[in-house]
Design a protein around this motif. Structure first.
Motif, PDB file in Angstrom:
ATOM      1  N   ALA A  56       0.828  -1.198   0.000  1.00 51.51           N
ATOM      2  CA  ALA A  56       0.000   0.000   0.000  1.00 51.51           C
ATOM      3  C   ALA A  56       0.867   1.255   0.000  1.00 51.51           C
ATOM      4  CB  ALA A  56      -0.911  -0.023   1.207  1.00 51.51           C
ATOM      5  N   ASN A  57       1.952   1.146   0.624  1.00 50.34           N
ATOM      6  CA  ASN A  57       2.851   2.217   0.968  1.00 50.34           C
ATOM      7  C   ASN A  57       3.910   2.544  -0.052  1.00 50.34           C
ATOM      8  OD1 ASN A  57       2.993   3.731   3.070  1.00 50.34           O
ATOM      9  ND2 ASN A  57       4.119   2.351   4.404  1.00 50.34           N
ATOM     10  N   ARG A  58       4.265   1.543  -0.792  1.00 52.08           N
ATOM     11  CA  ARG A  58       5.415   1.607  -1.677  1.00 52.08           C
ATOM     12  C   ARG A  58       6.698   1.861  -0.909  1.00 52.08           C
ATOM     13  NH1 ARG A  58       4.112   3.236  -6.521  1.00 52.08           N
ATOM     14  NH2 ARG A  58       2.201   2.336  -7.334  1.00 52.08           N
ATOM     15  N   SER A  59       6.752   1.347   0.276  1.00 54.56           N
ATOM     16  CA  SER A  59       8.024   1.410   0.990  1.00 54.56           C
ATOM     17  C   SER A  59       8.144   0.178   1.861  1.00 54.56           C
ATOM     18  CB  SER A  59       8.087   2.673   1.838  1.00 54.56           C
ATOM     19  OG  SER A  59       7.792   2.369   3.178  1.00 54.56           O
ATOM     20  N   THR A  60       9.366  -0.294   2.022  1.00 52.50           N
ATOM     21  CA  THR A  60       9.522  -1.598   2.653  1.00 52.50           C
ATOM     22  C   THR A  60      10.096  -1.536   4.052  1.00 52.50           C
ATOM     23  OG1 THR A  60      11.756  -1.774   1.810  1.00 52.50           O
ATOM     24  CG2 THR A  60       9.989  -2.630   0.428  1.00 52.50           C
ATOM     25  N   GLN A  61      10.636  -0.396   4.428  1.00 55.57           N
ATOM     26  CA  GLN A  61      11.321  -0.298   5.715  1.00 55.57           C
ATOM     27  C   GLN A  61      12.438  -1.335   5.806  1.00 55.57           C
ATOM     28  OE1 GLN A  61      10.777   1.680   8.709  1.00 55.57           O
ATOM     29  NE2 GLN A  61       9.727   3.049   7.337  1.00 55.57           N
ATOM     30  N   ALA A  62      13.122  -1.511   4.721  1.00 56.99           N
ATOM     31  CA  ALA A  62      14.252  -2.433   4.743  1.00 56.99           C
ATOM     32  C   ALA A  62      15.356  -1.870   3.863  1.00 56.99           C
ATOM     33  CB  ALA A  62      13.837  -3.805   4.239  1.00 56.99           C
ATOM     34  N   ILE A  63      16.585  -2.102   4.260  1.00 53.53           N
ATOM     35  CA  ILE A  63      17.685  -1.701   3.390  1.00 53.53           C
ATOM     36  C   ILE A  63      18.538  -2.915   3.060  1.00 53.53           C
ATOM     37  CG2 ILE A  63      17.680   0.631   4.298  1.00 53.53           C
ATOM     38  CD1 ILE A  63      19.941   0.175   5.926  1.00 53.53           C
ATOM     39  N   GLY A  64      19.078  -2.885   1.881  1.00 55.16           N
ATOM     40  CA  GLY A  64      19.854  -4.017   1.393  1.00 55.16           C
ATOM     41  C   GLY A  64      21.341  -3.778   1.557  1.00 55.16           C
TER      42      GLY A  64
END
Lengths: 342, 342
Positions: free
Chosen positions: A56-64
């Motif tokens: 929904a957000n288009r953001s994952t709260q994760a970094i690679g």
DNA sequence: TGGCATAGTGTATACGCTTACTTTATTCCA
DNA sequence: TGGAATAAAGTAAGCGTATACACTATGCCA
């Protein structure tokens, strides 16, 4: 199956959207309702589903995190745990999760990165190393995907946020330090020439040598993987020279370990016969005997700042790329001494 | 924004569901259509969105790794990169991504795990260590969340799939090996007593000592973090004994590094004055001087099997828990010798 | 008292994909 | 030739959350 926002809404007798707003701590919700909803959440043991949220957000709260090939010996360098510690510190603060990508070959790694990026698994990427002509970095730039680099990008450095030591200066100063101890024949033991850090340090070394009016000799420069086999040959060659170096600037503590071990076998004493100075100051460097004199490059901070920079990139994409320089500091231990008079 | 399944469907002139089935390689789609759809995918540069897929699918194609506290020195142990290499090898094969969870405190780590699990970020978890009374492990069991453990779970070991060396046997055999070299006063330098591996190895050591009819002395047993400060004290105490040990069984190579360094400072020669035998055979162990005799516990395989077991758990949840024992092997180098006659 | 801010909630749709169910096209045999 | 059986593809309803927009209630002022 698991408890959703709707279940909470039903129990608290509000609309799902209200629950969602409570989660986001939206000011438009009254304190009373917030309390009611929170009680319901606690009661049901509700936890938001990240995937739904991401969608929904288009953001994952994760970094690679992109690490070097795991087949590469460098992978085992204590540098990485420490840099990850820095990254994870700030990631935790801002509730970001960490995604890892590794592989045995360069292709595998590249493929992993593409999956991360295209699959929208992460909001941004930290490159844990910088190499010459890196395919991954090109790709990320093409895609305009947020990323930061630990080390100096080989090209387009101005347009990429990166966190680095001033490796040129560090190597120069360290060489000068060795010179100040009276050394005139200083060898340079480098690692993979594809890494920008190797190049920078080599250039700094060269600068200091030339500034001091000392001869810059190719035979004093050696590049090897840090493992025993390779290192051994290199060190033997150096010592076999007519005028062998009285000091070595080694690019990495782990490599120093190998050098130290070889010298030991050859019956050469450190620092009496030859001085050793290396970079990184990994946790192990005080555990060798003699303990390593090493340049503390503040690995933790490199990681911390890289992640911080990335989060800024993600939050304000229009912000300009910047270069963050992390200071270094010589830690004197037991491997350097004044040149012995003969 | 980015290209979706619908765009592909439109271009290929089929329904979105058909595209989805092509991705899943569903046999109900004719080869002709598959080809057509694949062309469209290539043309548009389509990549599936993992979040959407996870949501619809209830599976994430990701596994979580739980590491010890990053504040803990153990975090820097080369054990971890190597075990991760094992895990990532099989993860790659099956197109699983890796999620990492760390934190500075135990609470942070726990919280991270809860977020991973409840937020459905991962399909399963590999615990990279096993400690006594571990909160996280209890939690995972309560939640019936798929997980495997590297090391032996402290309790409920039968109901948890875990990958381990036979540490008891390994320590026993290694102690016997030292005994066979003529050593009768053998010290044990352990690490954190909260780790099951420490306990197992200590018990194996005890068994061998008792089997051989040697006295089991508490003062020969020492537990320390591997860092110089702590280790130094411990080693000094051991050597200050009326009858100091002539050999040490050390639980970890990195700790051996510290011990070696301290011994060196004290002017004690290895292996002439005292023998040293440790565990793990991390890549660095051949880089010390003298190089470490060490038990190769096959770290890579521990990781590989742990991930493999986890994927099995995920794919067939009703399958029974199993124990996988990874073999070990003594690597003789330079730190063990026959006891010197006095 | 009517009208209008404003605060607080609810409604409905979208995010991109999977999948149970339906529909359409094709084959094959009586 | 009709109709059952089968293959291939489409329809539409979710998955759990966010959010634009709509709505209601309250208070305030003229």
């Amino acid at each position: 199956m698991s408890v959703t926002i709707k279940d909470v809404a039903k129990l608290a007798d509000v609309a799902p959207s209200t629950v969602s707003r409570v989660i986001a701590n939206n000011p438009r919700i009254s304190e009373k309702t917030k309390r009611k909803v929170k009680e319901a959440m606690d009661y049901l043991g509700y936890h938001p589903n990240f995937n739904a949220r991401s969608l929904a957000n288009r953001s994952t709260q994760a970094i690679g995190l992109v690490m070097p090939s795991s087949a590469d010996k460098a992978f085992q360098n204590p540098f990485f745990p420490e840099v990850i510690r820095g990254i994870s510190t700030i990631a935790h603060e801002q509730e970001y999760a960490l995604y890892m990508s590794t592989g045995n070959t360069e292709d595998e790694i590249f493929e992993g990165v593409v999956r991360m990026v295209q699959g929208r698994r992460v909001d941004g990427i930290v490159m844990l190393y910088s190499r010459v002509d890196d395919r991954i970095m090109c790709y990320l730039q093409e895609q305009k995907f947020p990323f930061t680099v630990i080390g100096k990008p080989f090209k387009n450095a101005e347009s990429i946020t990166h966190i680095d030591n001033d490796n040129f200066k560090a190597a120069q100063e360290m060489t000068e330090y060795l010179i100040s101890l009276g050394h005139e024949r200083i060898g340079f033991v480098g690692g993979n020439l594809n890494l920008v850090v190797t190049i920078d340090r080599l250039l700094g070394y060269e600068k200091a040598i030339r500034n001091a009016g000392l001869p810059y000799k190719d035979e004093y420069i050696v590049h090897e993987e840090f493992l025993k086999e390779g290192g051994q040959e290199a060190v033997k060659e150096l010592l076999a020279l007519k005028e062998p170096p009285s000091a070595l600037l080694v690019i990495d503590d782990v490599m120093s370990f190998g050098v130290l071990s070889t010298l030991n076998e050859l019956g050469v004493t450190v620092p009496d016969d030859i001085s050793l100075l290396s970079f990184n100051n990994v946790m192990l460097s005080e555990l060798s005997s003699p303990s390593l004199s090493s340049v503390d490059i503040n690995i933790f901070k490199l990681g911390y700042e890289a992640a911080k920079g990335l989060l800024e990139c993600i939050q304000c994409p229009e912000k300009e790329a910047k270069r963050v320089v992390v200071p270094f500091q010589l830690i004197e231990r037991q491997t350097c001494s004044k040149v012995s008079e003969k």
